[in-house]
Write an enzyme that holds these catalytic residues in place. Sequence first.
Site, PDB file in Angstrom:
ATOM      1  N   LYS A 117     -33.196  -9.661  10.192  1.00 51.30           N
ATOM      2  CA  LYS A 117     -32.283  -8.103   9.804  1.00 51.30           C
ATOM      3  C   LYS A 117     -31.168  -8.297   9.208  1.00 51.30           C
ATOM      4  O   LYS A 117     -30.247  -8.677   9.889  1.00 51.30           O
ATOM      5  CB  LYS A 117     -32.462  -7.336  11.159  1.00 51.30           C
ATOM      6  CG  LYS A 117     -32.167  -6.095  10.894  1.00 51.30           C
ATOM      7  CD  LYS A 117     -32.002  -4.907  12.369  1.00 51.30           C
ATOM      8  CE  LYS A 117     -31.879  -3.564  12.006  1.00 51.30           C
ATOM      9  NZ  LYS A 117     -30.226  -3.520  11.610  1.00 51.30           N
ATOM     10  N   CYS A 135     -16.589  18.733  31.785  1.00 44.11           N
ATOM     11  CA  CYS A 135     -15.666  20.054  31.488  1.00 44.11           C
ATOM     12  C   CYS A 135     -16.668  20.990  31.748  1.00 44.11           C
ATOM     13  O   CYS A 135     -17.732  21.249  30.901  1.00 44.11           O
ATOM     14  CB  CYS A 135     -14.982  19.908  30.088  1.00 44.11           C
ATOM     15  SG  CYS A 135     -14.366  21.491  29.638  1.00 44.11           S
ATOM     16  N   CYS A 137      -8.598  21.138  28.361  1.00 42.46           N
ATOM     17  CA  CYS A 137      -8.601  22.650  28.719  1.00 42.46           C
ATOM     18  C   CYS A 137      -8.102  23.398  30.003  1.00 42.46           C
ATOM     19  O   CYS A 137      -7.968  24.393  30.517  1.00 42.46           O
ATOM     20  CB  CYS A 137      -9.839  23.563  28.043  1.00 42.46           C
ATOM     21  SG  CYS A 137     -11.195  23.331  29.145  1.00 42.46           S
ATOM     22  N   ASP A 145       0.726  -1.140   0.041  1.00 43.77           N
ATOM     23  CA  ASP A 145      -0.001   0.179  -0.197  1.00 43.77           C
ATOM     24  C   ASP A 145       0.970   1.115   0.001  1.00 43.77           C
ATOM     25  O   ASP A 145       0.478   2.253  -0.675  1.00 43.77           O
ATOM     26  CB  ASP A 145      -0.985  -0.086   1.328  1.00 43.77           C
ATOM     27  CG  ASP A 145      -2.027  -0.959   1.029  1.00 43.77           C
ATOM     28  OD1 ASP A 145      -2.132  -1.591  -0.205  1.00 43.77           O
ATOM     29  OD2 ASP A 145      -2.955  -1.095   1.865  1.00 43.77           O
ATOM     30  N   CYS A 159     -10.309  19.224  33.045  1.00 42.08           N
ATOM     31  CA  CYS A 159     -10.432  18.707  31.992  1.00 42.08           C
ATOM     32  C   CYS A 159      -8.997  18.740  31.449  1.00 42.08           C
ATOM     33  O   CYS A 159      -8.195  19.573  31.278  1.00 42.08           O
ATOM     34  CB  CYS A 159     -11.258  19.748  31.191  1.00 42.08           C
ATOM     35  SG  CYS A 159     -11.141  19.490  29.435  1.00 42.08           S
TER      36      CYS A 159
HETATM   37  S1  IVH Z   1     -37.908  -2.142   7.448  1.00 40.31           S
HETATM   38  C1  IVH Z   1     -39.579   0.704   9.109  1.00 40.31           C
HETATM   39  N1  IVH Z   1     -37.156  -4.380   7.221  1.00 40.31           N
HETATM   40  O1  IVH Z   1     -32.563  -2.062   9.112  1.00 40.31           O
HETATM   41  C2  IVH Z   1     -38.043   1.311   8.584  1.00 40.31           C
HETATM   42  N2  IVH Z   1     -35.498  -3.025   7.783  1.00 40.31           N
HETATM   43  O2  IVH Z   1     -32.178  -0.153  11.199  1.00 40.31           O
HETATM   44  C3  IVH Z   1     -36.893  -0.003   8.691  1.00 40.31           C
HETATM   45  N3  IVH Z   1     -33.179  -3.764   7.455  1.00 40.31           N
HETATM   46  O3  IVH Z   1     -32.198   0.780   7.403  1.00 40.31           O
HETATM   47  C4  IVH Z   1     -36.935  -0.583   7.347  1.00 40.31           C
HETATM   48  N4  IVH Z   1     -33.901  -5.928   7.493  1.00 40.31           N
HETATM   49  O4  IVH Z   1     -31.174  -1.235   6.388  1.00 40.31           O
HETATM   50  C5  IVH Z   1     -36.913  -3.429   7.487  1.00 40.31           C
HETATM   51  N5  IVH Z   1     -36.731  -6.480   7.057  1.00 40.31           N
HETATM   52  C6  IVH Z   1     -36.341  -5.543   7.384  1.00 40.31           C
HETATM   53  C7  IVH Z   1     -34.941  -5.085   7.408  1.00 40.31           C
HETATM   54  C8  IVH Z   1     -34.672  -3.811   7.503  1.00 40.31           C
HETATM   55  C9  IVH Z   1     -32.884  -5.121   7.461  1.00 40.31           C
HETATM   56  C10 IVH Z   1     -32.285  -2.652   7.798  1.00 40.31           C
HETATM   57  C11 IVH Z   1     -32.560  -1.587   6.970  1.00 40.31           C
HETATM   58  C12 IVH Z   1     -32.946  -0.418   7.834  1.00 40.31           C
HETATM   59  C13 IVH Z   1     -32.264  -0.805   8.980  1.00 40.31           C
HETATM   60  C14 IVH Z   1     -33.035  -0.012  10.296  1.00 40.31           C
END
Ligand code: IVH
Length: 673
Positions: free
Chosen positions: A120, A428, A407, A35, A404
């Site tokens: 999620k 602070c 400062c 790099d 602090c």
């Molecule tokens: S619903 C209602 N559904 O989580 C508003 N979000 O912390 C949120 N995400 O920005 C969207 N899976 O990137 C929703 N089944 C799901 C999800 C999901 C992942 C992510 C999404 C969002 C973040 C919110």
Amino acid sequence: MKSRHLIEKEYLLKIKKLKKHNKLYYDDSSPIITDSEYDKLKKDIIKLENNFNFLKSKESPSLSIGSKPSKNFLKSKHRVKMLSLSNAFDLNDLKNFEKKISNYLNLNNYNSIEYSVEPKIDGISASLTYKNKKFILGLSRGDGIEGEIITDNLKTIKDIPILIKKKNFPNDIDIRGEVYIGKKDFEKIKDRFANPRNAASGSLRQKNPNETKKIPLRFIAYTFGYCSDLNFKKQSEFLSLLKAWGFNTNSHNKIVTGIENLVENHQEFEKKRYDLNFDVDGLVYKINNLDLQKRLGFVANAPRWAIAHKFSADSSFSKILNIEIQIGRTGALTPVAKIKPVNIGGVVVSNATLHNEEEIIRKDIRIGDTVNIERAGDVIPHVLSVDIKKRSSNTKKFIFPKECPSCGSKVIKDYNKITKKYDAVQRCSSEGYKCEKIAIEKIKHFVSKEAFNIEGLGKKVVEKFWDLSFIKLPYDIFDLNYSKIEKLDGWGRLSANNLKESIGNSKNINLDKFIFSLGIRHIGQENAKLLSQFFLNIENFNNMTKDFNFNSLANLDGMGETQINSLKNFFSDQINLNVVKKLISILNIRNVIENKKGKLKNKTFMFTGKLSNISRAEAKSLTEENSGKILSNVSKKLDYLVIGEKPTVKKIKQAEELNIKVISQPEWKKLLN
Ligand code: IVH
């Protein structure tokens, strides 16, 4: 002196070399130089260009920074805000979530609330606009209000249909979902990125869609923003439709009723999480009924009708090498343990928060101790406990500073009038910009996504510009010397120009964002919005700096003594006054556009007593949605006092004395219709 010809030859040779290494690095993933050798090559080229005006090449690193993602996509406003989610970690958090919902909706039997449960995925959210069944616009989340136009990059993802042939597909709809990279695909490119999420984000924001195409991105759809024909009533119904229209949906989506069942399902799913081909950091619970979702609405950036139930944290052991004090924007002194770097659940951790002095004493944490460190998702890692058996004789107790470290001002603790106790957090005592560390943090806040949202001016750049004395106060941002910046290491003409452009664009700002950007303690996004709606324009807001009676703010529902004292404090400081004055002269601060359609425009309301069939919170939201304002005291400014069951008699008397209209709940409802 070398001839022009020789200089050109040397330059073009270096450019050719750079091109070769770019290809090896970005396309073949097999770099053959380090790099720092690569950086030196780039620097040499830029130096030559600076010394000899006649040297030009399309491949110059001052024009393109390798194939790094571009910082300058065009932006577009989301038709419906892209929200984030609040988090729950345990049964108790979930119970509170359901209780809040049922209070808001005035439900008696909340055990029957149906949830759409969805994994999620830890990726990058995107919004896809389809008009007349054609994919026409793709946006990143951005700050939730406006996103970057990344249509062409999204088009390279094969899970995203470009044309939809189904009859029942809405005429105009934003489909939203997660862009991610499968774990198996990530294996092939893992030496180039820290984790799959970074890889997805980097790839999605490539200037050249051909670069995006090289990384196998996937898309799973899960919600909608704007939708022209809402002919579905449940989230689960919408998920089935998505599938029928040709989108990928998560095969683990399901419907669950009752908190206990949610928890049981969570435990089952957590066991499976590592076998899935995507990274998940929890489960999302959404109220399945879309009418109820609509009634619940949202607070600040998150919906009331959904929550993310995070997976339990990973933890590991490491040694505390030192304890340092970090100073935050509001002056809070936070002790941070510098630990021997350790991998916790796929992320290398080298700092862990110790919260405050009391916590250090309570857990008896010493420098040199071996400690158990926990990390959960995006939450800052923290020390759980000390492994006393491993304590050696040369561990050192940490002495919390009385002054602090930045400062030298006295360190103080705030007294909380409500709990009648001193805060655990030490601060602070200097006023904002007088303390160097606080000032830097205030500037970072000023440029952050939720405030001025200046791309290219991240935390590291703010620190660098501070050290170089380019920026000492927020207004210095608008008076930067770009010819100096372009000569800095890692910069060039293009990146300096990009920064200039983002700073120029940020000068047009809404009043609420401006108020938020000032970083006044206790004035977060919601309160900044409240204040902007009260003042309506910057002139009125600025009048607060002149003999303004701050107590008139107490009328605003949401403003309390703490907020008012904090505003008074802020505006009694000469540096703050100068900063605000100077910023106003530089910026174009937009007036608040009042909702003209609202039936309750210019009318103020207050509620007393129990309302029937509707919660106080929902009644307030409905009033505000129709442009009415909620006050928290009976005063001459009040237009209507709405009374429910068992109202406060004193309030009615006060209202009558001031000739304020006292109306019943049905009368209020009539005004709305
Ligand atoms: S619903 C209602 N559904 O989580 C508003 N979000 O912390 C949120 N995400 O920005 C969207 N899976 O990137 C929703 N089944 C799901 C999800 C999901 C992942 C992510 C999404 C969002 C973040 C919110």
